[in-house]
Design a protein around this motif. Structure first.
Motif, PDB file in Angstrom:
ATOM      1  N   ARG A   1       0.838  -1.211   0.000  1.00 31.47           N
ATOM      2  CA  ARG A   1       0.000   0.000   0.000  1.00 31.47           C
ATOM      3  C   ARG A   1       0.868   1.254   0.000  1.00 31.47           C
ATOM      4  N   ASN A   2       1.940   1.239   0.768  1.00 27.36           N
ATOM      5  CA  ASN A   2       2.846   2.375   0.832  1.00 27.36           C
ATOM      6  C   ASN A   2       3.507   2.638  -0.525  1.00 27.36           C
ATOM      7  N   PHE A   3       3.793   1.571  -1.263  1.00 30.36           N
ATOM      8  CA  PHE A   3       4.411   1.728  -2.575  1.00 30.36           C
ATOM      9  C   PHE A   3       3.492   2.495  -3.537  1.00 30.36           C
TER      10      PHE A   3
ATOM     11  N   LYS B   1      -3.904   4.505 -11.618  1.00 30.34           N
ATOM     12  CA  LYS B   1      -3.983   5.899 -12.067  1.00 30.34           C
ATOM     13  C   LYS B   1      -2.625   6.379 -12.567  1.00 30.34           C
ATOM     14  N   PHE B   2      -2.653   6.997 -13.756  1.00 27.54           N
ATOM     15  CA  PHE B   2      -1.444   7.544 -14.374  1.00 27.54           C
ATOM     16  C   PHE B   2      -1.515   9.072 -14.533  1.00 27.54           C
ATOM     17  N   MET B   3      -2.736   9.609 -14.543  1.00 33.62           N
ATOM     18  CA  MET B   3      -2.917  11.019 -14.865  1.00 33.62           C
ATOM     19  C   MET B   3      -2.254  11.930 -13.830  1.00 33.62           C
ATOM     20  N   ARG B   4      -1.711  13.040 -14.332  1.00 30.97           N
ATOM     21  CA  ARG B   4      -1.099  14.078 -13.497  1.00 30.97           C
ATOM     22  C   ARG B   4      -0.035  13.530 -12.563  1.00 30.97           C
ATOM     23  N   MET B   5       0.725  12.548 -13.044  1.00 36.64           N
ATOM     24  CA  MET B   5       1.825  11.985 -12.275  1.00 36.64           C
ATOM     25  C   MET B   5       3.115  12.098 -13.064  1.00 36.64           C
TER      26      MET B   5
ATOM     27  N   PRO C   1       6.307  10.558 -14.647  1.00 33.11           N
ATOM     28  CA  PRO C   1       6.506   9.187 -15.143  1.00 33.11           C
ATOM     29  C   PRO C   1       7.247   8.285 -14.160  1.00 33.11           C
ATOM     30  N   GLN C   2       8.193   8.869 -13.372  1.00 33.80           N
ATOM     31  CA  GLN C   2       8.926   8.040 -12.399  1.00 33.80           C
ATOM     32  C   GLN C   2       8.011   7.452 -11.331  1.00 33.80           C
ATOM     33  N   ASN C   3       6.807   8.073 -11.184  1.00 33.65           N
ATOM     34  CA  ASN C   3       5.857   7.580 -10.186  1.00 33.65           C
ATOM     35  C   ASN C   3       4.736   6.757 -10.794  1.00 33.65           C
ATOM     36  N   PHE C   4       4.827   6.477 -12.097  1.00 36.59           N
ATOM     37  CA  PHE C   4       3.807   5.639 -12.723  1.00 36.59           C
ATOM     38  C   PHE C   4       3.725   4.301 -11.986  1.00 36.59           C
ATOM     39  N   PRO C   5       2.522   3.739 -11.854  1.00 39.20           N
ATOM     40  CA  PRO C   5       2.380   2.457 -11.155  1.00 39.20           C
ATOM     41  C   PRO C   5       3.194   1.324 -11.786  1.00 39.20           C
TER      42      PRO C   5
END
Length: 427
Positions: free
Chosen positions: A186-188, A264-268, A270-274
């Motif tokens: 969950r933290n990830f 969710k990918f929007m407004r992130m 890219p390094q934080n993409f799931p």
């Protein structure tokens, strides 16, 4: 009278009124020997008080109301719990009250004994339309008092979070490794993808990963397959092989992938993409299976950090943010800020929770030490307190601030806050 009953609790508890020549409303001399202990549960407001009325010393409870008639509004006259009240403290005496046995209840009226300055201070705290009530005063409060109360709120915060750990631990029959794995997942996801990460972790238990700990490719297949990313048609070898591997493992373990639309990918960035986070998570499982056991053994903060550094993320993700999308060079390692977040919200929490659950103060001390070694969090809330003059040197303080804001400032519980009480006492 622009204040609640809680204000009178404060006035009575700290004797913040003129108590020279005290008399009951019946004209009997009154001496307060002990105000008693504030009762936060059902029943009279203060227990174990001791007062002298006339020549008689009484020991019992004290009830406090804005008006004497509130006794009747609250139906205390038919509740035997209030029969041992020895003094009724009110702001305004507007009705004579008798106990169930017919005796008259002694009353102390505070209307003319509370200074207008104190009332004004209280109103200034509560009627201000700022981010938190004492924003204009907290910077002038002694740092020792602020830090002392933040220590209390930090513990409150972690005790509340421990309740969630305990619930999951019960659900998993006392399995600390699996419980830790779920919270780590969950933290990830951080805030945006916390839920899909949690559901994905439930889809594949840690025990399944342990059976394939020597095969990184199978672990990656399990991770991306359970996360729902392998249902598409692929041309590249890496995702094609993952899909084939997962189809076999899915049947073997009866795995039900989560819906890929949950991610969710929007407004992130890219390094934080799931997809990148999942690749890092798979690498972490490959590098250190049964993380909880390892964390219990590692005492050095720097050594804890190494668990999340230099992860063996598959080279595919060095040129991809997503399947089918080639891009320029990508940093596939977890950033320092993200590592700090994991150490704070999962590792420190579990050290604290384990210490509480097993009655082992050693682990609680380790959790506190870890928090003190991490930098203070920077967000909209902590920035407001920093701007008001509060010094935050580490995560211990910033976590205390977050709890202070949520449980005291937002709820206007200034009279239960050590900082608020100090402000009211200041000249």
């Amino acid at each position: 009278m622009n204040f609640p009953e809680d204000f009178l609790h404060y006035v009575w508890q700290f004797r913040s009124f003129d108590y020279n020549g005290l008399q009951t409303c019946d004209g009997e001399a009154l001496e307060i020997i002990n105000t008693g202990l504030l009762n936060r549960n059902a029943g009279p407001d203060f227990n174990h008080a001791k007062i002298k009325i006339g020549e008689t010393i009484w020991a019992g409870n004290v009830e406090i109301h804005l008006k004497s008639s509130d006794w009747l509004k609250h139906n205390h006259q038919v509740n035997p719990v209030y029969e041992n009240v020895i003094l009724h403290v009110v702001y305004q005496h507007d009705a004579e009250i008798t106990r169930m046995d017919g005796t008259i209840l002694p009353v102390l009226e505070l209307k003319d004994r509370i200074s207008t300055d104190l009332i004004k201070k209280y109103e200034n705290l509560f009627l201000t339309l700022t981010d938190f009530p004492c924003i204009a005063q907290i910077g002038r409060v002694d740092e020792l008092i602020v830090n002392s109360f933040l220590s209390r709120t930090l513990v409150e915060r972690f005790e509340q979070k421990t309740n969630a750990v305990t619930e999951t631990l019960k659900e998993l029959n006392g399995n600390w490794d699996e419980t830790f794995y779920r919270f780590m997942a969950r933290n990830f996801g951080f805030k945006i993808n916390a839920l899909p990460f949690e559901l994905f972790a439930k889809a594949v238990s840690q025990q399944i990963y342990a059976r394939h700990k020597n095969n990184p490719h199978q672990i990656e297949a399990l991770v991306f397959g359970a996360a729902g990313f392998l249902n598409d048609h692929f041309e590249e070898e890496y995702p094609k092989n993952l899909k084939a591997e997962f189809q076999f493992l899915q049947k073997k373990y009866n795995i039900k992938p989560i819906d890929v639309s949950m991610w969710k990918f929007m407004r992130m960035r890219p390094q934080n993409f799931p997809t990148i986070r999942l690749a890092q998570f798979a690498a972490l499982i490959t590098k250190a299976n049964h993380l909880f056991s390892k964390i219990m053994e590692i005492k050095d903060v720097a050594a804890l950090r190494t668990l999340f550094e230099n992860l063996p993320v598959n080279d595919y993700w060095k040129t991809h943010y997503h399947f089918k999308k080639v891009t320029a060079s990508v940093n596939t390692q977890i950033g320092k800020t993200s590592v700090d977040n994991i150490l704070l919200n999962t590792v420190a929490l579990f050290l604290f929770a384990y210490g509480k659950h097993t009655a082992a103060p050693y682990f609680i001390s380790r959790a506190i030490k870890l928090l003190e070694s991490l930098p203070a969090e920077q967000n909209a809330i902590t920035d407001k307190f920093t701007g008001a003059g509060v010094k935050m040197t580490n995560a211990f303080a910033s976590q205390g601030i977050l709890q202070l804001k949520k449980q005291y400032c937002d709820e206007k519980k200034c009279l239960s806050c050590g900082i608020g009480i100090k402000i009211l006492k200041q000249a």
